[in-house]
Motif scaffolding. Structure first.
Motif, mmCIF file in Angstrom:
data_model
loop_
_atom_site.group_PDB
_atom_site.id
_atom_site.type_symbol
_atom_site.label_atom_id
_atom_site.label_comp_id
_atom_site.label_asym_id
_atom_site.label_seq_id
_atom_site.Cartn_x
_atom_site.Cartn_y
_atom_site.Cartn_z
ATOM 1 N N VAL A 230 7.387 66.897 -44.629
ATOM 2 C CA VAL A 230 7.275 68.330 -44.942
ATOM 3 C C VAL A 230 7.215 68.527 -46.447
ATOM 4 O O VAL A 230 6.376 69.276 -46.971
ATOM 5 N N PHE A 231 8.103 67.846 -47.160
ATOM 6 C CA PHE A 231 8.144 68.019 -48.612
ATOM 7 C C PHE A 231 6.847 67.556 -49.267
ATOM 8 O O PHE A 231 6.348 68.196 -50.196
ATOM 9 N N LEU B 213 0.333 71.497 -51.096
ATOM 10 C CA LEU B 213 -0.031 72.918 -51.129
ATOM 11 C C LEU B 213 0.190 73.508 -52.513
ATOM 12 O O LEU B 213 -0.557 74.395 -52.940
ATOM 13 N N TYR B 214 1.218 73.016 -53.218
ATOM 14 C CA TYR B 214 1.417 73.502 -54.584
ATOM 15 C C TYR B 214 0.236 73.104 -55.475
ATOM 16 O O TYR B 214 -0.153 73.842 -56.377
ATOM 17 N N VAL C 238 16.674 64.556 -52.677
ATOM 18 C CA VAL C 238 17.316 65.259 -51.559
ATOM 19 C C VAL C 238 17.107 64.502 -50.251
ATOM 20 O O VAL C 238 18.039 64.315 -49.459
ATOM 21 N N LEU D 210 14.361 73.393 -45.047
ATOM 22 C CA LEU D 210 13.073 73.928 -44.612
ATOM 23 C C LEU D 210 12.929 75.397 -45.006
ATOM 24 O O LEU D 210 11.871 75.824 -45.496
ATOM 25 N N GLN E 193 8.611 68.871 -57.178
ATOM 26 C CA GLN E 193 8.925 68.866 -55.748
ATOM 27 C C GLN E 193 9.000 67.449 -55.219
ATOM 28 O O GLN E 193 9.938 67.074 -54.510
ATOM 29 N N LEU F 50 11.171 65.144 -42.414
ATOM 30 C CA LEU F 50 11.482 66.118 -43.472
ATOM 31 C C LEU F 50 10.824 65.691 -44.778
ATOM 32 O O LEU F 50 10.323 66.528 -45.538
ATOM 33 N N PHE G 5 -1.196 81.592 -47.277
ATOM 34 C CA PHE G 5 0.034 80.949 -47.725
ATOM 35 C C PHE G 5 1.260 81.714 -47.246
ATOM 36 O O PHE G 5 2.272 81.114 -46.898
ATOM 37 N N ILE H 40 14.489 75.242 -56.511
ATOM 38 C CA ILE H 40 14.573 73.802 -56.216
ATOM 39 C C ILE H 40 15.885 73.244 -56.747
ATOM 40 O O ILE H 40 16.569 72.456 -56.073
ATOM 41 N N MET I 169 2.191 70.087 -42.308
ATOM 42 C CA MET I 169 3.484 70.691 -42.613
ATOM 43 C C MET I 169 4.126 71.273 -41.359
ATOM 44 O O MET I 169 5.311 71.043 -41.087
ATOM 45 N N ILE J 214 10.628 78.358 -38.210
ATOM 46 C CA ILE J 214 10.998 77.038 -37.674
ATOM 47 C C ILE J 214 12.362 76.632 -38.224
ATOM 48 O O ILE J 214 13.212 76.088 -37.508
ATOM 49 N N LEU K 286 7.036 78.479 -41.419
ATOM 50 C CA LEU K 286 8.021 77.455 -41.778
ATOM 51 C C LEU K 286 9.430 78.042 -41.789
ATOM 52 O O LEU K 286 10.386 77.400 -41.334
ATOM 53 N N ALA L 297 7.474 69.832 -39.561
ATOM 54 C CA ALA L 297 8.626 70.741 -39.474
ATOM 55 C C ALA L 297 9.092 70.895 -38.031
ATOM 56 O O ALA L 297 10.298 70.913 -37.750
ATOM 57 N N ILE M 104 4.137 70.119 -48.688
ATOM 58 C CA ILE M 104 4.331 71.303 -49.521
ATOM 59 C C ILE M 104 3.924 71.011 -50.957
ATOM 60 O O ILE M 104 3.348 71.867 -51.639
ATOM 61 N N ILE N 272 12.173 65.646 -56.917
ATOM 62 C CA ILE N 272 13.502 66.134 -56.552
ATOM 63 C C ILE N 272 13.690 66.107 -55.046
ATOM 64 O O ILE N 272 14.650 65.543 -54.534
ATOM 65 N N TYR N 273 12.748 66.692 -54.317
ATOM 66 C CA TYR N 273 12.986 66.789 -52.882
ATOM 67 C C TYR N 273 12.799 65.460 -52.178
ATOM 68 O O TYR N 273 13.672 65.001 -51.454
ATOM 69 N N MET O 126 5.376 80.655 -54.839
ATOM 70 C CA MET O 126 4.241 80.019 -55.502
ATOM 71 C C MET O 126 2.945 80.720 -55.153
ATOM 72 O O MET O 126 2.052 80.855 -55.995
#
Lengths: 207, 103
Positions: free
Chosen positions: A42-43, A49-50, A70, B38, A62, A39, B8, B69, A19, B18, B15, A23, A46, A65-66, B48
């Motif tokens: 990155v999504f 990580l969720y 996006v 970002l 995520q 990018l 976290f 989101i 990540m 950045i 992040l 980034a 993440i 959508i991302y 989260m």
């Protein structure tokens, strides 16, 4: 430390390195297309990580959508503003970049000091089992988060209509253009011509 | 030794910083919007983390994250439409040239 905790730690390490690396690539690379694809990286990290945070529905949301919407939207926008220009080098660019980097590092140190010094009251009750997160989120959406849920749908409608109106072109029908007017526009469809304001001109347009 | 909340939170803070750096130093308008995404993702990671470690029973942080989101997606769409219409009028996406409001 048993195997599961070890796997979690190693996954966290890999995802966090990925990540932060992607980034940094987004903000530092000069090629904008590389930045857009990083990018997406990155999504994705993440979303991983969720998953480490027991959030299966939000990780899937995520990604959908991302990454799915996006990021693709950003790539389309890069395609549509595809002007191969080299920005004129600004004088003393390093002053801005250096001072911004300094401020950002200072902000990070401040935040990390606060994070490490605060005695967080971590939940220490019985291990939480039972319904998966999507059931609980659904229950929240229709009980105590009902108003924001409905407002979010209105917001999405507004954003959709607004984006369409901002980004559309005025097309004029074929028969209204004089045949030999010599109009040239960027697209081949007959578009209402607009004069390109030269970049950086300070003359305000009336109306 | 398992995952802790501080890891976290530190990751989200990095992040976010950045993202701020990219927001201020980018000359391409689309890269500015990417830096905003970002920053919003850093905030989501924070929410989260709190949801999992402090409120794992009623996961209100995850509900908040879904709303963030949603708003971020709507804002990205409108922002890119604005960038597109600026590009059509001025034929550039260089942030240094968008100086009509400069005094």
């Amino acid at each position: 430390m048993n195997l599961a905790e070890g796997v979690q730690l190693v996954s966290f390490g890999i995802l966090s390195v990925m990540m932060i690396g992607t980034a940094l690539g987004v903000v530092l690379l000069s090629n904008i297309v590389y930045s857009a694809f990083l990018l997406g990286g990155v999504f994705v990290s993440i979303a991983g990580l969720y998953l480490l945070l027991n959030a299966d529905f939000v990780a899937a949301a995520q990604l959908l959508i991302y990454v799915g919407a996006v990021n693709v939207l950003i790539l389309f926008a890069i395609m549509l503003v595809n002007k191969r220009e080299d920005f004129a080098p600004m004088a003393n660019r390093w002053i801005r970049q250096g001072s911004t980097a300094l401020v950002c590092v200072g902000l990070f140190l401040l935040l990390s000091t606060m994070v490490l010094a605060t005695p967080w009251s971590v939940y220490s009750g019985a291990a939480v089992a039972g319904d998966s997160s999507i059931v609980k989120i659904g229950l929240h959406f229709f009980s105590d988060f009902l108003l924001p849920f409905e407002l979010a749908s209105v917001l999405l409608l507004m954003a959709m209509v607004g984006a369409i109106i901002l980004a559309r072109r005025d097309y004029i029908p074929e028969e209204l253009i004089p045949r030999d007017s010599g109009l040239t526009t960027a697209s081949t469809l007959p578009e209402r011509p607009r004069e390109l304001v030269s970049a950086g001109s300070a003359t305000p347009r009336e109306g | 030794m398992h995952l802790q909340l501080q890891y976290f939170l530190l990751l989200a803070a990095a992040l976010f910083c950045i993202g701020i750096y990219g927001l201020i130093t980018s000359r391409n308008a689309v890269r500015v919007l990417m830096s905003i995404e970002l920053m919003l993702n850093a905030v989501n990671l924070n929410l989260m983390g709190f949801s999992n470690f402090i409120d794992p029973v009623g996961i209100k942080g995850q509900v908040f994250t879904v709303f963030v989101i949603t708003v971020a997606a709507a804002e990205a769409a409108v922002g890119l439409a604005i960038v597109l219409s600026i590009y059509r009028n001025r034929d550039t996406v260089d942030m240094e040239q968008f100086n009509l409001l400069k005094w």
